[in-house]
Design a protein around this motif. Structure first.
Motif, short mmCIF file in Angstrom:
data_model
loop_
_atom_site.label_atom_id
_atom_site.label_comp_id
_atom_site.label_asym_id
_atom_site.label_seq_id
_atom_site.Cartn_x
_atom_site.Cartn_y
_atom_site.Cartn_z
N VAL A 1 0.87 -1.31 -0.03
CA VAL A 1 -0.15 0.05 0.00
C VAL A 1 0.77 1.39 0.01
N LYS A 2 0.33 2.34 -0.22
CA LYS A 2 1.00 3.52 -0.47
C LYS A 2 0.50 4.87 -0.21
N LEU A 3 0.99 5.66 0.46
CA LEU A 3 0.71 7.13 0.55
C LEU A 3 1.53 7.91 -0.43
N TYR A 4 0.71 8.79 -1.02
CA TYR A 4 1.68 9.70 -2.13
C TYR A 4 1.67 11.13 -1.67
N ALA A 5 0.57 11.63 -0.99
CA ALA A 5 0.52 13.17 -0.74
C ALA A 5 -0.24 13.32 0.43
N LEU A 6 0.14 14.53 1.25
CA LEU A 6 -0.55 14.66 2.51
C LEU A 6 -0.71 16.06 2.31
N GLY B 1 -7.90 18.93 4.71
CA GLY B 1 -6.76 18.08 4.35
C GLY B 1 -7.25 17.10 3.38
N VAL B 2 -5.99 16.64 2.67
CA VAL B 2 -5.95 15.74 1.49
C VAL B 2 -5.06 14.91 1.58
N LEU B 3 -5.41 13.50 1.57
CA LEU B 3 -4.46 12.48 1.41
C LEU B 3 -4.75 11.54 0.11
N ILE B 4 -3.63 11.62 -0.59
CA ILE B 4 -3.63 10.77 -1.91
C ILE B 4 -2.96 9.55 -1.38
#
Length: 199
Positions: free
Chosen positions: A2-7, A78-81
């Motif tokens: 799994v991956k988090l790209y942007a906060l 807030g945005v999480l991609i």
């Protein structure tokens, strides 16, 4: 994996949103794509925040990405991609935690007149790293099982978030915040249906 790209932390002011702080983990993209991918993720974050009503949460599926967004009553957003595998509940718990911390350290009267260069909030990269593994993050969020009463609205594509008649291609073409390279990158990615399949 799994991956988090942007906060991203933003302030929504009527119909526009300003980035207050952002952090990206783009190691999975080629070195030459990273600048364009980052610009595009920033553009998408701004677009979704501008189209999310105050005091609501949305999850927007687009291609291989999930854009989780929360706009608080005070218009801090807030945005999480992430990728599709990343648990929505953990995403929204992280966004809530980051916004709470941000609002505790940066006074609200500064939000409307600030931007990324004027805000000192160095914690986002640490959160992006710490929450990469949702199992570990989930242990941290177990205490907040009942995230809050806000319902998360799920959209299958970004088209569902845009105003009627609006097209992502048109927004990209008109955007002042995207460089020519990023616009070209977006068009190429759309044609090959890879990387930034946000439209």
């Amino acid at each position: 994996m799994v991956k988090l790209y942007a906060l991203v932390v933003m302030h929504k002011n009527v119909n526009t949103a300003t980035c207050l702080k952002a952090s990206y983990d783009l190691q999975s993209f080629s070195f030459f794509q990273r600048g364009s991918v980052q610009e595009f993720m920033s553009f998408i974050s701004k677009t979704i925040v501008e189209r999310t009503p105050t005091a609501s949460r949305q999850s927007v599926k687009e291609g291989e990405y999930m854009c989780q967004v929360y706009v608080r009553v005070d218009n801090l957003a807030g945005v999480l991609i992430t990728d599709h595998e990343y648990p929505s509940r953990v995403s929204h718990t992280l966004i809530t935690k980051v916004l709470d911390e941000f609002s505790a350290s940066i006074p609200a009267n500064l939000w409307p007149t600030s931007n990324e260069t004027t805000i000192d909030f160095p914690h986002l990269p640490g959160y992006l790293t710490k929450y990469q593994n949702p199992r570990e993050a989930d242990a941290l969020t177990k205490m907040q099982e009942d995230l809050d009463e806000t319902k998360i609205i799920l959209h299958d594509t970004i088209k569902a978030v845009l105003d009627r008649g609006e097209k992502l291609d048109d927004l990209v073409a008109k955007s002042d915040s995207l460089s020519m390279n990023s616009k070209a990158f977006y068009k190429t990615a759309r044609k090959t249906n890879s990387c930034c399949n946000f439209g």
